[in-house]
Design an enzyme around this catalytic site. Structure first.
Site, PDB file in Angstrom:
ATOM      1  N   ASN A  76      26.490 -59.362  23.234  1.00  0.00           N
ATOM      2  CA  ASN A  76      26.864 -58.084  23.857  1.00  0.00           C
ATOM      3  C   ASN A  76      25.877 -57.011  23.370  1.00  0.00           C
ATOM      4  O   ASN A  76      25.775 -56.750  22.166  1.00  0.00           O
ATOM      5  CB  ASN A  76      28.304 -57.742  23.458  1.00  0.00           C
ATOM      6  CG  ASN A  76      28.767 -56.424  24.049  1.00  0.00           C
ATOM      7  OD1 ASN A  76      28.031 -55.447  24.049  1.00  0.00           O
ATOM      8  ND2 ASN A  76      29.987 -56.387  24.539  1.00  0.00           N
ATOM      9  N   HIS A  89      25.577 -51.780  22.382  1.00  0.00           N
ATOM     10  CA  HIS A  89      25.222 -50.768  21.374  1.00  0.00           C
ATOM     11  C   HIS A  89      23.717 -50.542  21.241  1.00  0.00           C
ATOM     12  O   HIS A  89      23.299 -49.598  20.590  1.00  0.00           O
ATOM     13  CB  HIS A  89      25.921 -51.078  20.049  1.00  0.00           C
ATOM     14  CG  HIS A  89      27.405 -50.990  20.230  1.00  0.00           C
ATOM     15  ND1 HIS A  89      28.018 -49.849  20.700  1.00  0.00           N
ATOM     16  CD2 HIS A  89      28.386 -51.913  20.097  1.00  0.00           C
ATOM     17  CE1 HIS A  89      29.320 -50.063  20.814  1.00  0.00           C
ATOM     18  NE2 HIS A  89      29.563 -51.312  20.459  1.00  0.00           N
ATOM     19  N   HIS A 119      29.310 -54.148  28.880  1.00  0.00           N
ATOM     20  CA  HIS A 119      30.535 -53.503  29.358  1.00  0.00           C
ATOM     21  C   HIS A 119      30.136 -52.198  30.039  1.00  0.00           C
ATOM     22  O   HIS A 119      29.669 -51.273  29.374  1.00  0.00           O
ATOM     23  CB  HIS A 119      31.456 -53.232  28.167  1.00  0.00           C
ATOM     24  CG  HIS A 119      32.798 -52.679  28.534  1.00  0.00           C
ATOM     25  ND1 HIS A 119      33.783 -52.465  27.593  1.00  0.00           N
ATOM     26  CD2 HIS A 119      33.329 -52.276  29.725  1.00  0.00           C
ATOM     27  CE1 HIS A 119      34.863 -51.974  28.190  1.00  0.00           C
ATOM     28  NE2 HIS A 119      34.604 -51.832  29.475  1.00  0.00           N
ATOM     29  N   ARG A 142      31.336 -49.155  31.150  1.00  0.00           N
ATOM     30  CA  ARG A 142      32.571 -48.373  31.003  1.00  0.00           C
ATOM     31  C   ARG A 142      32.618 -47.286  32.056  1.00  0.00           C
ATOM     32  O   ARG A 142      31.587 -46.792  32.512  1.00  0.00           O
ATOM     33  CB  ARG A 142      32.647 -47.750  29.601  1.00  0.00           C
ATOM     34  CG  ARG A 142      32.808 -48.787  28.494  1.00  0.00           C
ATOM     35  CD  ARG A 142      33.073 -48.104  27.169  1.00  0.00           C
ATOM     36  NE  ARG A 142      34.437 -47.652  27.073  1.00  0.00           N
ATOM     37  CZ  ARG A 142      35.418 -48.296  26.431  1.00  0.00           C
ATOM     38  NH1 ARG A 142      35.167 -49.400  25.775  1.00  0.00           N
ATOM     39  NH2 ARG A 142      36.642 -47.813  26.426  1.00  0.00           N
ATOM     40  N   ARG A 180      29.378 -44.468  28.705  1.00  0.00           N
ATOM     41  CA  ARG A 180      28.935 -43.974  27.383  1.00  0.00           C
ATOM     42  C   ARG A 180      27.760 -44.773  26.827  1.00  0.00           C
ATOM     43  O   ARG A 180      27.041 -44.277  25.983  1.00  0.00           O
ATOM     44  CB  ARG A 180      30.094 -43.970  26.386  1.00  0.00           C
ATOM     45  CG  ARG A 180      30.597 -45.333  26.024  1.00  0.00           C
ATOM     46  CD  ARG A 180      31.651 -45.281  24.938  1.00  0.00           C
ATOM     47  NE  ARG A 180      32.919 -44.782  25.434  1.00  0.00           N
ATOM     48  CZ  ARG A 180      34.084 -45.024  24.827  1.00  0.00           C
ATOM     49  NH1 ARG A 180      34.107 -45.716  23.713  1.00  0.00           N
ATOM     50  NH2 ARG A 180      35.205 -44.571  25.321  1.00  0.00           N
ATOM     51  N   GLU A 201      31.570 -57.104  31.605  1.00  0.00           N
ATOM     52  CA  GLU A 201      32.924 -56.692  31.201  1.00  0.00           C
ATOM     53  C   GLU A 201      33.269 -55.452  31.991  1.00  0.00           C
ATOM     54  O   GLU A 201      32.476 -54.496  32.038  1.00  0.00           O
ATOM     55  CB  GLU A 201      32.945 -56.327  29.716  1.00  0.00           C
ATOM     56  CG  GLU A 201      32.914 -57.506  28.799  1.00  0.00           C
ATOM     57  CD  GLU A 201      32.939 -57.054  27.341  1.00  0.00           C
ATOM     58  OE1 GLU A 201      33.157 -55.865  27.064  1.00  0.00           O
ATOM     59  OE2 GLU A 201      32.717 -57.901  26.490  1.00  0.00           O
ATOM     60  N   THR A 216      37.422 -51.450  22.965  1.00  0.00           N
ATOM     61  CA  THR A 216      38.571 -52.057  23.641  1.00  0.00           C
ATOM     62  C   THR A 216      39.628 -52.428  22.606  1.00  0.00           C
ATOM     63  O   THR A 216      39.385 -53.264  21.739  1.00  0.00           O
ATOM     64  CB  THR A 216      38.119 -53.320  24.412  1.00  0.00           C
ATOM     65  OG1 THR A 216      36.922 -53.006  25.115  1.00  0.00           O
ATOM     66  CG2 THR A 216      39.174 -53.770  25.388  1.00  0.00           C
ATOM     67  N   GLU A 242      39.492 -64.851  27.507  1.00  0.00           N
ATOM     68  CA  GLU A 242      38.811 -64.519  26.259  1.00  0.00           C
ATOM     69  C   GLU A 242      39.881 -63.992  25.310  1.00  0.00           C
ATOM     70  O   GLU A 242      40.539 -62.983  25.599  1.00  0.00           O
ATOM     71  CB  GLU A 242      37.720 -63.465  26.483  1.00  0.00           C
ATOM     72  CG  GLU A 242      37.020 -63.123  25.169  1.00  0.00           C
ATOM     73  CD  GLU A 242      35.719 -62.337  25.341  1.00  0.00           C
ATOM     74  OE1 GLU A 242      35.001 -62.573  26.318  1.00  0.00           O
ATOM     75  OE2 GLU A 242      35.459 -61.485  24.474  1.00  0.00           O
ATOM     76  N   HIS A 253      35.489 -60.023  19.706  1.00  0.00           N
ATOM     77  CA  HIS A 253      35.802 -58.677  19.231  1.00  0.00           C
ATOM     78  C   HIS A 253      35.895 -58.620  17.715  1.00  0.00           C
ATOM     79  O   HIS A 253      36.685 -59.341  17.106  1.00  0.00           O
ATOM     80  CB  HIS A 253      37.099 -58.091  19.819  1.00  0.00           C
ATOM     81  CG  HIS A 253      37.015 -56.597  19.934  1.00  0.00           C
ATOM     82  ND1 HIS A 253      37.200 -55.773  18.862  1.00  0.00           N
ATOM     83  CD2 HIS A 253      36.703 -55.809  20.977  1.00  0.00           C
ATOM     84  CE1 HIS A 253      37.024 -54.528  19.252  1.00  0.00           C
ATOM     85  NE2 HIS A 253      36.707 -54.512  20.536  1.00  0.00           N
TER      86      HIS A 253
HETATM   87  N1  PXP Z   1      34.680 -59.154  24.035  1.00  0.00           N
HETATM   88  C1  PXP Z   1      35.181 -58.088  24.705  1.00  0.00           C
HETATM   89  C2  PXP Z   1      36.043 -58.342  25.878  1.00  0.00           C
HETATM   90  C3  PXP Z   1      34.857 -56.773  24.310  1.00  0.00           C
HETATM   91  O1  PXP Z   1      35.370 -55.729  24.986  1.00  0.00           O
HETATM   92  C4  PXP Z   1      33.988 -56.584  23.226  1.00  0.00           C
HETATM   93  C5  PXP Z   1      33.596 -55.199  22.836  1.00  0.00           C
HETATM   94  O2  PXP Z   1      32.861 -54.614  23.850  1.00  0.00           O
HETATM   95  C6  PXP Z   1      33.480 -57.721  22.578  1.00  0.00           C
HETATM   96  C7  PXP Z   1      33.864 -59.003  22.990  1.00  0.00           C
HETATM   97  C8  PXP Z   1      32.507 -57.613  21.445  1.00  0.00           C
HETATM   98  O3  PXP Z   1      33.090 -56.979  20.355  1.00  0.00           O
HETATM   99  P1  PXP Z   1      32.191 -56.537  19.127  1.00  0.00           P
HETATM  100  O4  PXP Z   1      31.216 -55.513  19.646  1.00  0.00           O
HETATM  101  O5  PXP Z   1      33.167 -55.992  18.167  1.00  0.00           O
HETATM  102  O6  PXP Z   1      31.473 -57.768  18.635  1.00  0.00           O
END
Ligand code: PXP
Length: 243
Positions: free
Chosen positions: A10, A13, A46, A48, A52, A73, A104, A154, A193
């Site tokens: 992901n 960031h 994601h 959003r 952001r 996402e 989330t 998930e 997550h």
């Molecule tokens: N899975 C989902 C559905 C999420 O919303 C997120 C956060 O965007 C993640 C995984 C990844 O989480 P993290 O950034 O804490 O590794």
């Protein structure tokens, strides 16, 4: 490799760092390409509602440029469904979204939104997307998830990741039971997550879990060692857990 586990990287960031200055770097597409080279099986973003971090143009560029599936996402809104219909990501993960949250915070309330989710899953399947529902490790939510027609869930690992001691052991047991339950329902099981190299092992060890989506730790670690190195570290720990 039958026992292999996929890492979905992901890169939200990377975009956070760019958006905080409204700059044109660091380049999100470059992050996706580096992640692919480092062994990511999926790129996750994601989009959003408040934009952001990831922007619409990021989603389109990644979809067009990478050789591995894009996992979008998204909240279950008409706007996001229209974007998915247009961009056609290979995978979509439906998530709950509240504007004021930092990230989330919980899984989808599938039982309370069954008709809406059935419709959304059906629309996305018609566009050729594999759909996963992001849910807490709760058997009722999993039963409802199977009812929507989705083929993938998930499991939200946030409660596990935020816990310690006895509570963490209990949260891991919930994830294990949920993974077993989901598999019995015929669902493929992903997880994600709050995962990092310290806490990922016990979850990666659960044999039902075929994919993990990880972002924040990887991007934070990349500040010190680079993204490719961070991804390889994570993949190493996940694969060791699987042996
Ligand atoms: N899975 C989902 C559905 C999420 O919303 C997120 C956060 O965007 C993640 C995984 C990844 O989480 P993290 O950034 O804490 O590794």
């Amino acid at each position: 490799m039958a026992n292999d586990i996929i890492l979905g990287v992901n890169i939200d960031h990377v975009a956070t760092l760019r958006q905080v200055r409204r700059a044109d770097y660091p380049e999100v597409l470059m992050a996706a390409e580096l992640a692919e080279q480092a062994g990511a099986g999926v790129i996750t973003v994601h989009l959003r509602e408040d934009r952001r971090h990831i922007q619409d143009s990021d989603v389109r560029e990644i979809r067009e440029s990478i050789g591995i599936p894009l996992n979008l996402e998204m909240a279950v809104t008409d706007e996001m469904l229209a974007i998915a219909a247009d961009v056609r990501p290979q995978h979509c993960c439906l998530v709950p979204e509240r504007r004021e949250e930092l990230t989330t915070e919980g899984g989808l309330d599938v039982t309370g939104n069954l008709a809406r989710l059935r419709d959304a899953v059906g629309q996305l399947h018609n566009h050729g997307c594999q759909v996963s529902l992001f849910v807490d490790p709760d058997p009722e939510q999993l039963d409802a998830a199977a009812d929507t027609g989705a083929k993938v869930v998930e499991l939200h690992t946030g409660a596990y990741a935020n816990a310690s001691g006895e509570a963490m052991i209990n949260e891991l047991a919930r994830l294990r039971d949920a993974a077993i339950h989901a598999e019995k329902l015929g669902l493929a099981v992903h997880a994600g997550h709050g995962l990092n190299v310290q806490n990922v092992g016990p979850v990666a060890k659960l044999p039902q879990i075929v994919e993990m989506n990880i972002g924040h730790w990887l991007v934070a670690r990349a500040v010190f060692v680079g993204l490719e190195h961070a991804i390889k570290e994570m993949l190493g720990v996940m694969r060791d857990a699987r042996k």
